[in-house]
Design a protein around this motif. Structure first.
Motif, PDB file in Angstrom:
ATOM      1  N   LEU B 316      45.535   3.001 119.600  1.00  0.00           N
ATOM      2  CA  LEU B 316      44.767   3.709 118.569  1.00  0.00           C
ATOM      3  C   LEU B 316      44.739   5.206 118.853  1.00  0.00           C
ATOM      4  O   LEU B 316      44.968   6.026 117.959  1.00  0.00           O
ATOM      5  N   ASP B 317      44.500   5.576 120.109  1.00  0.00           N
ATOM      6  CA  ASP B 317      44.485   7.013 120.474  1.00  0.00           C
ATOM      7  C   ASP B 317      45.824   7.658 120.170  1.00  0.00           C
ATOM      8  O   ASP B 317      45.895   8.747 119.601  1.00  0.00           O
ATOM      9  N   GLN B 318      46.876   6.938 120.569  1.00  0.00           N
ATOM     10  CA  GLN B 318      48.232   7.455 120.338  1.00  0.00           C
ATOM     11  C   GLN B 318      48.465   7.700 118.850  1.00  0.00           C
ATOM     12  O   GLN B 318      48.990   8.734 118.448  1.00  0.00           O
ATOM     13  N   GLU B 319      48.044   6.754 118.012  1.00  0.00           N
ATOM     14  CA  GLU B 319      48.284   6.877 116.578  1.00  0.00           C
ATOM     15  C   GLU B 319      47.385   7.935 115.934  1.00  0.00           C
ATOM     16  O   GLU B 319      47.811   8.628 115.012  1.00  0.00           O
ATOM     17  N   ILE B 320      46.164   8.052 116.442  1.00  0.00           N
ATOM     18  CA  ILE B 320      45.286   9.102 115.910  1.00  0.00           C
ATOM     19  C   ILE B 320      45.932  10.467 116.150  1.00  0.00           C
ATOM     20  O   ILE B 320      46.049  11.284 115.233  1.00  0.00           O
ATOM     21  N   ASP B 321      46.423  10.686 117.365  1.00  0.00           N
ATOM     22  CA  ASP B 321      47.052  11.974 117.674  1.00  0.00           C
ATOM     23  C   ASP B 321      48.303  12.181 116.834  1.00  0.00           C
ATOM     24  O   ASP B 321      48.538  13.262 116.292  1.00  0.00           O
ATOM     25  N   SER B 322      49.093  11.112 116.727  1.00  0.00           N
ATOM     26  CA  SER B 322      50.352  11.227 116.003  1.00  0.00           C
ATOM     27  C   SER B 322      50.123  11.530 114.520  1.00  0.00           C
ATOM     28  O   SER B 322      50.776  12.391 113.939  1.00  0.00           O
ATOM     29  N   TYR B 337      45.294  11.301 105.375  1.00  0.00           N
ATOM     30  CA  TYR B 337      43.819  11.210 105.482  1.00  0.00           C
ATOM     31  C   TYR B 337      43.367   9.751 105.443  1.00  0.00           C
ATOM     32  O   TYR B 337      42.450   9.343 106.149  1.00  0.00           O
ATOM     33  N   GLN B 338      44.049   8.984 104.584  1.00  0.00           N
ATOM     34  CA  GLN B 338      43.701   7.566 104.451  1.00  0.00           C
ATOM     35  C   GLN B 338      43.943   6.828 105.773  1.00  0.00           C
ATOM     36  O   GLN B 338      43.133   6.001 106.189  1.00  0.00           O
ATOM     37  N   ALA B 339      45.077   7.148 106.432  1.00  0.00           N
ATOM     38  CA  ALA B 339      45.395   6.505 107.711  1.00  0.00           C
ATOM     39  C   ALA B 339      44.360   6.883 108.770  1.00  0.00           C
ATOM     40  O   ALA B 339      43.913   6.028 109.549  1.00  0.00           O
ATOM     41  N   LEU B 340      43.965   8.157 108.789  1.00  0.00           N
ATOM     42  CA  LEU B 340      42.981   8.592 109.786  1.00  0.00           C
ATOM     43  C   LEU B 340      41.653   7.855 109.587  1.00  0.00           C
ATOM     44  O   LEU B 340      41.033   7.395 110.543  1.00  0.00           O
ATOM     45  N   LEU B 341      41.249   7.725 108.330  1.00  0.00           N
ATOM     46  CA  LEU B 341      39.988   7.029 108.065  1.00  0.00           C
ATOM     47  C   LEU B 341      40.099   5.536 108.367  1.00  0.00           C
ATOM     48  O   LEU B 341      39.144   4.924 108.840  1.00  0.00           O
ATOM     49  N   THR B 342      41.277   4.960 108.113  1.00  0.00           N
ATOM     50  CA  THR B 342      41.473   3.545 108.441  1.00  0.00           C
ATOM     51  C   THR B 342      41.341   3.350 109.951  1.00  0.00           C
ATOM     52  O   THR B 342      40.729   2.392 110.419  1.00  0.00           O
ATOM     53  N   LEU B 343      41.921   4.296 110.703  1.00  0.00           N
ATOM     54  CA  LEU B 343      41.793   4.250 112.162  1.00  0.00           C
ATOM     55  C   LEU B 343      40.328   4.376 112.568  1.00  0.00           C
ATOM     56  O   LEU B 343      39.857   3.668 113.468  1.00  0.00           O
ATOM     57  N   ALA B 344      39.619   5.246 111.874  1.00  0.00           N
ATOM     58  CA  ALA B 344      38.203   5.446 112.192  1.00  0.00           C
ATOM     59  C   ALA B 344      37.402   4.173 111.930  1.00  0.00           C
ATOM     60  O   ALA B 344      36.452   3.860 112.632  1.00  0.00           O
ATOM     61  N   ILE B 345      37.821   3.426 110.895  1.00  0.00           N
ATOM     62  CA  ILE B 345      37.132   2.169 110.577  1.00  0.00           C
ATOM     63  C   ILE B 345      37.474   1.104 111.625  1.00  0.00           C
ATOM     64  O   ILE B 345      36.638   0.297 112.011  1.00  0.00           O
ATOM     65  N   GLN B 346      38.733   1.141 112.097  1.00  0.00           N
ATOM     66  CA  GLN B 346      39.181   0.121 113.059  1.00  0.00           C
ATOM     67  C   GLN B 346      38.630   0.372 114.467  1.00  0.00           C
ATOM     68  O   GLN B 346      38.431  -0.552 115.237  1.00  0.00           O
ATOM     69  N   ALA B 352      32.601   0.273 120.564  1.00  0.00           N
ATOM     70  CA  ALA B 352      31.410   0.311 119.706  1.00  0.00           C
ATOM     71  C   ALA B 352      30.804   1.713 119.649  1.00  0.00           C
ATOM     72  O   ALA B 352      30.189   2.103 118.660  1.00  0.00           O
ATOM     73  N   GLY B 353      30.970   2.499 120.706  1.00  0.00           N
ATOM     74  CA  GLY B 353      30.388   3.837 120.766  1.00  0.00           C
ATOM     75  C   GLY B 353      30.989   4.781 119.736  1.00  0.00           C
ATOM     76  O   GLY B 353      30.299   5.595 119.144  1.00  0.00           O
ATOM     77  N   ASN B 354      32.297   4.646 119.488  1.00  0.00           N
ATOM     78  CA  ASN B 354      33.031   5.455 118.534  1.00  0.00           C
ATOM     79  C   ASN B 354      32.724   6.947 118.655  1.00  0.00           C
ATOM     80  O   ASN B 354      32.210   7.574 117.732  1.00  0.00           O
ATOM     81  N   LYS B 355      33.072   7.506 119.803  1.00  0.00           N
ATOM     82  CA  LYS B 355      32.845   8.956 119.988  1.00  0.00           C
ATOM     83  C   LYS B 355      34.116   9.740 119.622  1.00  0.00           C
ATOM     84  O   LYS B 355      34.145  10.948 119.711  1.00  0.00           O
ATOM     85  N   ARG B 356      35.173   9.021 119.282  1.00  0.00           N
ATOM     86  CA  ARG B 356      36.464   9.658 119.072  1.00  0.00           C
ATOM     87  C   ARG B 356      36.457  10.541 117.826  1.00  0.00           C
ATOM     88  O   ARG B 356      37.201  11.490 117.723  1.00  0.00           O
TER      89      ARG B 356
END
Lengths: 350, 389
Positions: B316-322, B337-346, B352-356
């Motif tokens: 997930l980190d790798q894909e967020i950066d990419s 933008y849609q992919a970034l938000l999908t990652l944020a949802i996943q 659970a902390g979701n600090k990313r």
């Protein structure tokens, strides 16, 4: 009923926009009424293999338009009965073999005409016989064949559940294994294909979601993922396609949005733009709706265009049931009269 | 059903063209009548077969005529086989089989099947979306598998693989074609297996596994070829996604090899996305890869079977950066933008902390998405609510 294209042409073409985006109700009624008068065109005879489907499309469109009596009821019923084979299946026209696709249309027509009592009078135990024909096509794996030659497809599975539930004869089949088969056709994108492993396709999604809705198993649908995939079918011109990177087509207005309605995600597309797209495919002069603006109209696209508009809440149209592509008042009447508990499987949207 | 037929003027036809049309109708109806009467009389002859060919050439959608054709062929096959089963010919059959040749009945059946396959070719090219033609073809091949020795049937199926390759060359998205391809591959795998078993029976030779007959490797290579020809081929990406788990199983791939496959696929799709970030086929495959990371993914779809949460975070980190990097070159593409938000949802599924993600950042993506893709405003509104933005 003829499937002959034209003479009308959908929309005014890309060059000149229509003056107004009004549904030309009377013109469409006349168009559908005129279809059986075109026997001097070769195309009328070349499309005989779709005749009974054509009657279902025409009749449904007329009901939605508020003109349920625009076709001669007795003539329609006589024709439908003339397509019935001894084995309980219907062919597309007299002299055509029995097949699931035509049997489902026949059942839908008889139901819409509220003619089951009449059918029973003319064909004693006819309803049961038709039900047995359909049930006999279920395979070991739970899916359904189209006919004795054995082709299977989720279209036939849906058709079987559609027709059997309208006749209150769902108990004739193994519903659980049919549902299990639909599940094996699920893809990770939330969609469904013709068979396990096949690519998601809006038409097959309608059949699979419709089958699950009729079976009361909407809990098996990955609603948000499927809703997302379906919403991406809308293109900037407002029309919908059936798979990624394909062209828009009025019939997909129905396959896509009926599925979205069944999962309660119809608000994920721009309904106004879709309505306008469908209305642009009308032939204002001669009636009928085409696949895209500027193309030849036919009764298939006319029905699915009007069905789409009904689901989108176009004013003045009769409400449609997204599971059956039939007027809601018809499916409601059958379910209540038959004492079916299926009313509880109403869509998540309603 | 008319698809993509441009309108023509609705001029009233001249008397001459009207007469011509009526003449055509008469001829057509006469042909239909003749064929119908032949079948009512069970006249299963070469002449009747030729008449069905003529009618099907005029109207390949007339499904009942395809049924007639199959009834006729079935009748001929049965008669041929019955001939072969009579006493005097039995020795011949045994001799022929011993020499690996066809019996005279099989020879006839093979000829008829081959003739029918040839008859279908031009029809299939003209009507590539006609269900009945594809069905009839599949039926013929099934008959071959049923009545002919596995080696002979396999040759016919092999021909089908070449044909479907050609058909997908004309239209790389034809879903009849992709479906038929899967049928052909299944049949080829089965007949190869049958062939080996038959030999084994005769020679009482050693063990032969099923793995040796799998075509998964070739089919995987085929999707690579199709994608390289045209990136925007969702049918090929889809088939690839179905083949990879099977491929990894058949290779008896260990955890490291599976991770390597997933890495390679991410790299392939990232390169493709850089080529055309507006192509939704590519984003759907990217989304597919991300979904295989989910805890809830059914094992038949999984690429890596022993993912740890650490692995998931890594991907997930790798894909967020990419995906974020893609914003540098393209800031008007809604899919990013849609992919970034999908990652944020996943993300919270694993952490659970979701600090990313900062709320501010997510809100700005959603604002962009709404601006770039107003058609799906209802969906973005739902996201805003569920993400508390």
């Amino acid at each position: 009923m003829s499937l002959v294209a034209g003479p009308g042409r959908g929309g005014s073409g890309p060059d000149q926009l229509p003056d107004e985006l009004q549904l030309v109700v009377e013109t469409h009624v006349k168009y559908i009424q005129s279809l059986d008068t075109r026997k001097t065109e070769l195309e009328y005879w070349l499309t005989e293999h779709l005749r009974i489907n054509g009657i279902y499309w025409g009749l449904t469109a007329l009901h939605l338009l508020g003109h349920p009596d625009a076709l001669p009821r007795d003539g329609v019923l006589d024709f439908v009965i003339s397509c019935l084979h001894d084995n309980g299946g219907f062919g597309a026209a007299p002299g055509h073999d029995a097949h699931m696709l035509y049997t489902v249309s026949a059942v839908q027509i008889i139901t819409t005409l509220d003619a089951w009592e009449e059918l029973e009078r003319r064909i004693p135990a006819g309803r049961e016989k038709i039900g047995r024909f359909i049930a006999g096509l279920q395979t070991q794996s739970g899916t359904f064949a189209g006919d004795e030659w054995g082709e299977t497809d989720t279209r036939f599975l849906y058709g079987a559940l559609n027709a059997l539930s309208l006749m209150n004869l769902l108990h004739l089949v193994d519903l659980e294994s049919a549902v299990a088969h639909v599940q094996t056709c699920t893809n990770l994108d939330g969609g469904y294909g013709t068979e396990p492993g096949a690519e998601s396709h809006a038409g097959q999604i309608f059949t699979c979601v419709g089958a699950l809705a009729i079976a009361g198993r909407m809990d098996l649908v990955d609603i948000d993922r499927l809703g997302g995939w379906l919403s991406e079918r809308q293109l900037s011109n407002g029309g919908l396609n059936g798979r990624p990177e394909k062209l828009e087509d009025v019939c997909y207005s129905w396959w896509v949005i009926s599925s979205m309605a069944m999962i309660g995600r119809l608000h994920w597309i721009d309904k106004t733009k879709l309505s306008e797209f469908i209305l642009r495919c009308q032939d204002h002069e001669f009636g009928g709706i085409s696949d895209r603006p500027g193309d030849m109209v036919d009764v298939f696209h006319t029905n699915f265009g009007i069905a789409g508009l009904s689901l989108l809440g176009y004013p003045g149209l009769i409400e449609i049931d997204p599971r059956y592509c039939m007027p809601r008042e018809v499916t409601r009447r059958v379910m209540v009269e038959g004492g079916s508990a299926r009313a509880s499987t109403m869509t998540a949207a309603s | 059903m008319q698809h993509g037929v441009p309108r023509v003027s609705a001029a009233v036809p001249s008397e001459q063209s009207r007469q011509k049309e009526l003449k055509k109708i008469e001829q057509y109806q006469q042909l239909v009548e003749t064929v119908q009467s032949k079948f009512q009389a069970h006249e299963y002859t070469a002449e009747t077969l030729a008449l069905t060919s003529k009618l099907l050439n005029e109207n390949p959608e007339y499904y009942t005529i395809w049924n007639y054709r199959r009834r006729l062929l079935q009748d001929v096959f049965e008669k041929e086989l019955a001939k072969g089963a009579t006493g005097e010919e039995r020795d011949d059959v045994a001799d022929q089989r011993a020499r690996g040749l066809l019996s005279s009945a099989q020879h006839e059946i093979l000829l008829l099947i081959k003739e029918d396959l040839t008859f279908l070719l031009p029809l299939l090219k003209t009507f590539p979306k006609c269900y009945w033609i594809w069905n009839h073809r599949a039926w013929l091949l099934q008959q071959a598998s049923r009545h002919l020795p596995p080696a002979t049937a396999r040759q016919l199926w092999q021909g089908e693989l070449a044909l479907v390759g050609k058909m997908l060359g004309y239209d790389s998205r034809n879903f009849h074609g992709w479906g038929y391809r899967r049928t052909v591959v299944r049949a080829l795998e089965e007949t190869a297996q049958k062939e080996v078993e038959e030999q084994k029976c005769e020679n009482q030779a050693g063990e032969v596994g099923t793995k040796g007959h799998s075509m998964t490797e070739e089919e995987f290579a085929y999707t690579t070829k199709m994608i390289k020809t045209n990136l925007s081929n969702f049918s090929a990406w889809h088939n690839r996604s179905q083949l990879i788990p099977k491929l990894l199983d058949e290779r008896s791939a260990d955890g490291a090899t599976r991770r390597k496959m997933l890495d390679d696929e991410f790299e392939l799709i990232t390169q493709a996305l850089y080529t055309d970030p507006y192509d939704q086929s590519l984003w759907f495959y990217h989304q597919h890869l991300l979904t295989t990371l989910s805890l809830k993914v059914p094992s038949k779809f999984a690429y890596v079977l022993d993912l740890t949460n650490e692995d998931r975070m890594h991907y997930l980190d790798q894909e967020i950066d990419s995906v974020k990097d893609m914003l540098d070159a393209t800031d008007d593409c809604k899919w990013i933008y849609q992919a970034l938000l999908t990652l944020a949802i996943q993300y919270p599924e694993i952490d659970a902390g979701n600090k990313r993600f900062s709320t501010l950042e997510m809100r700005s993506w959603l604002d962009e998405l709404e601006k770039l893709d107003p058609l799906r405003k209802g969906r973005w509104d739902d996201w805003r609510k569920s993400l508390n933005l």
